[in-house]
Design a protein around this motif. Structure first.
Motif, PDB file in Angstrom:
ATOM      1  N   MET A  34       0.865  -1.006  -0.103  1.00 15.24           N
ATOM      2  CA  MET A  34      -0.167   0.167   0.445  1.00 15.24           C
ATOM      3  C   MET A  34       0.671   1.110   0.207  1.00 15.24           C
ATOM      4  O   MET A  34       0.700   2.162  -0.979  1.00 15.24           O
ATOM      5  CB  MET A  34      -1.421   0.325   1.293  1.00 15.24           C
ATOM      6  CG  MET A  34      -2.505   0.582   0.952  1.00 15.24           C
ATOM      7  SD  MET A  34      -1.488   2.570   1.962  1.00 15.24           S
ATOM      8  CE  MET A  34      -0.850   2.681   3.289  1.00 15.24           C
ATOM      9  N   LEU A  35       1.983   1.574   0.922  1.00 11.70           N
ATOM     10  CA  LEU A  35       2.754   2.197   1.037  1.00 11.70           C
ATOM     11  C   LEU A  35       3.599   2.473  -0.123  1.00 11.70           C
ATOM     12  O   LEU A  35       3.204   3.346  -0.877  1.00 11.70           O
ATOM     13  CB  LEU A  35       3.789   2.301   1.826  1.00 11.70           C
ATOM     14  CG  LEU A  35       3.377   2.050   3.526  1.00 11.70           C
ATOM     15  CD1 LEU A  35       4.867   2.046   4.416  1.00 11.70           C
ATOM     16  CD2 LEU A  35       3.197   3.543   3.492  1.00 11.70           C
ATOM     17  N   GLY A  36       3.840   1.560  -0.675  1.00  7.10           N
ATOM     18  CA  GLY A  36       4.432   1.256  -2.511  1.00  7.10           C
ATOM     19  C   GLY A  36       3.458   2.036  -3.389  1.00  7.10           C
ATOM     20  O   GLY A  36       3.803   3.057  -4.446  1.00  7.10           O
ATOM     21  N   MET A  37       2.265   1.824  -3.362  1.00 12.11           N
ATOM     22  CA  MET A  37       1.488   2.338  -4.606  1.00 12.11           C
ATOM     23  C   MET A  37       1.089   3.690  -4.275  1.00 12.11           C
ATOM     24  O   MET A  37       0.879   4.865  -5.044  1.00 12.11           O
ATOM     25  CB  MET A  37      -0.149   1.487  -4.638  1.00 12.11           C
ATOM     26  CG  MET A  37       0.140   0.040  -4.263  1.00 12.11           C
ATOM     27  SD  MET A  37      -1.774  -0.846  -5.368  1.00 12.11           S
ATOM     28  CE  MET A  37      -2.374   0.576  -6.346  1.00 12.11           C
ATOM     29  N   GLU A  38       1.157   4.440  -2.800  1.00 12.96           N
ATOM     30  CA  GLU A  38       0.628   5.696  -2.624  1.00 12.96           C
ATOM     31  C   GLU A  38       2.408   6.611  -3.285  1.00 12.96           C
ATOM     32  O   GLU A  38       2.499   7.333  -3.800  1.00 12.96           O
ATOM     33  CB  GLU A  38       0.520   6.352  -1.037  1.00 12.96           C
ATOM     34  CG  GLU A  38       0.414   7.376  -0.729  1.00 12.96           C
ATOM     35  CD  GLU A  38       0.014   7.408   0.634  1.00 12.96           C
ATOM     36  OE1 GLU A  38      -0.860   8.889   1.622  1.00 12.96           O
ATOM     37  OE2 GLU A  38       0.286   6.993   1.667  1.00 12.96           O
ATOM     38  N   MET A  39       3.479   5.610  -3.009  1.00 11.60           N
ATOM     39  CA  MET A  39       4.726   6.321  -3.709  1.00 11.60           C
ATOM     40  C   MET A  39       4.606   6.694  -4.842  1.00 11.60           C
ATOM     41  O   MET A  39       4.966   7.726  -5.215  1.00 11.60           O
ATOM     42  CB  MET A  39       6.192   5.625  -2.609  1.00 11.60           C
ATOM     43  CG  MET A  39       7.218   6.307  -3.256  1.00 11.60           C
ATOM     44  SD  MET A  39       7.772   6.865  -3.215  1.00 11.60           S
ATOM     45  CE  MET A  39       8.792   7.131  -1.020  1.00 11.60           C
ATOM     46  N   HIS A  40       3.492   5.362  -5.442  1.00 16.01           N
ATOM     47  CA  HIS A  40       4.217   5.467  -6.968  1.00 16.01           C
ATOM     48  C   HIS A  40       3.395   6.503  -7.065  1.00 16.01           C
ATOM     49  O   HIS A  40       4.259   6.636  -8.524  1.00 16.01           O
ATOM     50  CB  HIS A  40       3.574   4.005  -6.953  1.00 16.01           C
ATOM     51  CG  HIS A  40       3.756   4.154  -9.087  1.00 16.01           C
ATOM     52  ND1 HIS A  40       4.565   3.714  -9.224  1.00 16.01           N
ATOM     53  CD2 HIS A  40       2.823   4.054  -9.704  1.00 16.01           C
ATOM     54  CE1 HIS A  40       4.186   3.802 -10.890  1.00 16.01           C
ATOM     55  NE2 HIS A  40       2.856   3.643 -11.009  1.00 16.01           N
ATOM     56  N   ARG A  41       2.743   7.055  -6.744  1.00 21.02           N
ATOM     57  CA  ARG A  41       1.588   8.249  -6.776  1.00 21.02           C
ATOM     58  C   ARG A  41       2.265   9.241  -6.973  1.00 21.02           C
ATOM     59  O   ARG A  41       1.873  10.651  -7.570  1.00 21.02           O
ATOM     60  CB  ARG A  41       0.037   8.742  -6.196  1.00 21.02           C
ATOM     61  CG  ARG A  41      -1.230   7.171  -6.997  1.00 21.02           C
ATOM     62  CD  ARG A  41      -0.497   5.638  -7.639  1.00 21.02           C
ATOM     63  NE  ARG A  41      -1.137   5.293  -8.401  1.00 21.02           N
ATOM     64  CZ  ARG A  41      -2.353   3.691  -7.593  1.00 21.02           C
ATOM     65  NH1 ARG A  41      -1.517   3.870  -6.371  1.00 21.02           N
ATOM     66  NH2 ARG A  41      -2.475   2.884  -8.850  1.00 21.02           N
ATOM     67  N   ALA A  42       2.643   9.519  -5.282  1.00 19.14           N
ATOM     68  CA  ALA A  42       3.779  11.037  -4.844  1.00 19.14           C
ATOM     69  C   ALA A  42       4.531  10.680  -5.847  1.00 19.14           C
ATOM     70  O   ALA A  42       5.013  12.148  -6.481  1.00 19.14           O
ATOM     71  CB  ALA A  42       3.947  10.603  -3.606  1.00 19.14           C
ATOM     72  N   ILE A  43       6.048   9.499  -6.248  1.00 17.83           N
ATOM     73  CA  ILE A  43       6.753   9.576  -7.654  1.00 17.83           C
ATOM     74  C   ILE A  43       5.989  10.170  -8.988  1.00 17.83           C
ATOM     75  O   ILE A  43       6.830  11.445  -9.293  1.00 17.83           O
ATOM     76  CB  ILE A  43       7.148   8.896  -7.464  1.00 17.83           C
ATOM     77  CG1 ILE A  43       8.144   7.621  -6.495  1.00 17.83           C
ATOM     78  CG2 ILE A  43       7.987   8.421  -8.815  1.00 17.83           C
ATOM     79  CD1 ILE A  43       8.407   6.869  -6.417  1.00 17.83           C
TER      80      ILE A  43
END
Length: 597
Positions: free
Chosen positions: A484-493
């Motif tokens: 989940m953090l990775g997917m949120e990071m993906h959108r922040a990136i």
């Protein structure tokens, strides 16, 4: 799911919302009866729009135009489209607040925004790049050709409709080649990296044998109820369509794109390296975020969010006992054999369905209104799987076709499951499936709003839903929470790399490296994503901007209402109006908070 809607003037939104309560003569608008003439105008807007965009009708389950596909690349079509938006904008503006109730005022404002953003679109040369690897018509039509999408193949008429539609589509294909040649002359072309992804897509259609051809698939599934005469006629007609029309058209386009167009392709990555590219990117920001934020503001927000999420990822790294740095932990997650446990696509589909079952006991606590539209998980079709991301395709307006969550599985043995729970929450339930289906099922919305799409709202809602995992009984495995953090990071990136490429001179390679250094997605997936942002500038910004606004509104409501806060009612308030610009959503939630006190 691409629609051309945006917020052009935020001030107008707030003013309109403040004025919703009374008319010019101080009559409460909620007491006004519905203006039937205005409702008829809204319906006319919808109906005329379907004639201009018959694929939208087919997608919605409206079969009246299944044999139609206008060539959107012609000057005649552009003229007709401009007249459509100009005329309906004038009609909408002819109504004042005193003539409309509150719901109609909102519909009027939305229609005007729709017309404005579409008219603004004509200032740019989108037709010079009518084909890319991710979004454009050849992929949509290919999906329809498979017989597994919204184009029906149930009756003899259905089969004949598709033959007519393909003939018109091939006119578009020829025009696309002509427009791209003009794009070469005007220095408005795709980057070489994107051309390299389109070429094999075209090659597959150009070189596949008849029996295995995508466009021949419906013949393999002829209904038993058809007469022998109809079966013979249609088989002959489809064989002729594939061999003598589709394959030659694709062969011509394939040869052009792999030779002349590739030679002319850009070595730069950003849209600002095309004529009027800077202004076009500003337009795309308005379109996709429904805000007046600048590229610099979004870039800096992205950097801040990346830093925050990275700190949360460090906590998970420590929890699972990994001793290396965060970048090596990304590699560890990417290559962890325990996270690639499957051998067949069916096992992956079954896992998504199991996630759904786990959620069911908890979802009623968070959502007391659920859609009636059915739901399915399917593997992405092979012809587009290599360049595809997981996605949701809405069900039909009448509910007869289910909403479908497509997931690409090029190689099941390499499929990493670490983000599957968050992915399901986003693309399926309660993300896109709940939001879009409830909007389509709302009998009080005028038809044009049932299929309305503001990316900041729709994608923002889906990203917000990823944060609900623990409340829904998920994320008990730290790797799934890391996912989940990775997917949120993906959108922040995305906020960083999209603005970086399109306004700051970042190269494709810089963007790929930044992503690899800050998230655990595979390199192949990251490359596909970066090229996606190159193909459709600005779209990737919508997710995080919308999510942050919804999270902000929830926090505001929880603080203001205390024990009176009801999460199901909050979700109802967010979902009830369907897609709206973020400023309107904020005003709506503020009013609900005050009323709930």
């Amino acid at each position: 799911m691409k629609h051309y809607f945006t917020l052009l003037l935020v001030i107008t939104l707030f003013t309109a919302c403040k004025n919703d309560k009374t008319t010019e003569d101080n009559t409460p608008t909620e007491n006004l009866v519905k203006n039937e003439a205005f409702s008829t105008m809204l319906n006319d807007f919808y109906e005329e729009g379907l004639k201009l965009n018959p694929l939208s009708a087919t997608s919605a389950g409206d079969n009246r135009y299944n044999n139609s596909l206008p060539n959107t690349l012609t000057d005649a079509f552009s003229k007709k489209e401009k007249a459509y938006y100009s005329d309906f904008k004038a009609k909408a503006e002819s109504y004042s607040n005193s003539q409309l109730n509150a719901k109609q005022q909102l519909s009027r404002d939305i229609l005007i925004w729709d017309c404005d953003i579409n008219l603004e679109r004509f200032d740019f040369n989108e037709n010079y790049t009518p084909i890319n690897q991710m979004w454009t018509k050849q992929l949509t039509v290919g999906t329809l050709a498979s017989g597994a999408s919204s184009q029906p193949f149930n009756t003899v008429e259905d089969y004949d409709n598709w033959l007519q539609r393909v003939d018109q589509y091939l006119e578009w294909v020829a025009s696309a080649e002509t427009k791209m040649k003009a794009g070469i002359d005007n220095k408005h072309v795709l980057p070489k990296a994107l051309i390299a992804k389109v070429v094999p897509q075209l090659k597959t259609i150009a070189e596949t044998k008849l029996e295995d051809h995508l466009f021949y698939t419906p013949i393999k599934n002829l209904p038993d109820s058809f007469s022998d005469q109809d079966k013979t006629r249609l088989t002959t007609a489809y064989a002729n369509m594939v061999s003598n029309k589709v394959i030659p058209a694709y062969t011509s386009l394939y040869n052009f794109m792999k030779d002349d167009y590739m030679a002319a392709g850009r070595t730069t990555s950003g849209i600002d390296d095309t004529p009027n590219g800077k202004a076009y990117y500003e337009h795309q920001i308005k379109l996709y975020t429904t805000t007046t934020m600048t590229a610099d503001q979004i870039h800096n927000l992205g950097l801040s969010e990346v830093k925050r999420i990275l700190a949360e990822m460090e906590k998970i790294k420590t929890q699972v006992g990994y001793k290396g740095d965060i970048i090596s932990f990304f590699d560890f997650v990417r290559n962890n054999k325990d996270l690639t446990p499957y051998n067949t696509p069916k096992q992956i589909i079954d896992n998504f369905n199991a996630i759904h079952e786990t959620m069911k006991p908890q979802i009623a606590k968070l959502f007391d209104v659920k859609p009636k539209t059915a739901f399915e998980v399917r593997q992405t079709e092979k012809f587009r799987e290599a360049s595809a991301s997981a996605e949701y395709n809405p069900g039909s307006l009448d509910g007869t076709r289910p909403g479908i969550f497509y997931t690409p599985i090029p190689d099941a043995t390499k499929y990493n499951v670490f983000s599957d729970e968050a992915l399901f929450l986003h693309e399926a339930i309660p993300g896109h499936h709940y939001q879009i289906s409830l909007q389509q099922e709302d009998t009080e919305l005028p038809k044009f709003r049932k299929t309305l799409w503001y990316s900041a709202y729709g994608e923002g809602w889906a990203l917000y839903c990823e944060s609900l995992g623990k409340e829904l009984g998920l994320y008990t495995d730290p790797y799934q929470y890391f996912g989940m953090l990775g997917m949120e990071m993906h959108r922040a990136i995305r906020l960083v790399v999209d603005t970086g490429m399109h306004t700051k001179g970042w190269t494709r390679e810089q963007a790929i490296k930044y992503s690899l250094d800050h998230e655990a997605e595979s390199e192949a997936s990251i490359i596909s994503e970066i090229e996606r942002y190159m193909a459709n500038p600005g779209q990737a910004l919508s997710y995080k901007i919308g999510q942050l606004k919804i999270m902000e509104l929830r926090a505001k409501a929880e603080k203001a209402l205390g024990d009176r806060f009801d999460i199901a009612q909050f979700h109802n308030q967010v979902l009830e109006p369907g897609c709206v610009p973020l400023a309107l959503l904020e005003t709506k939630i503020d009013q609900w908070i005050e009323a709930s006190k």
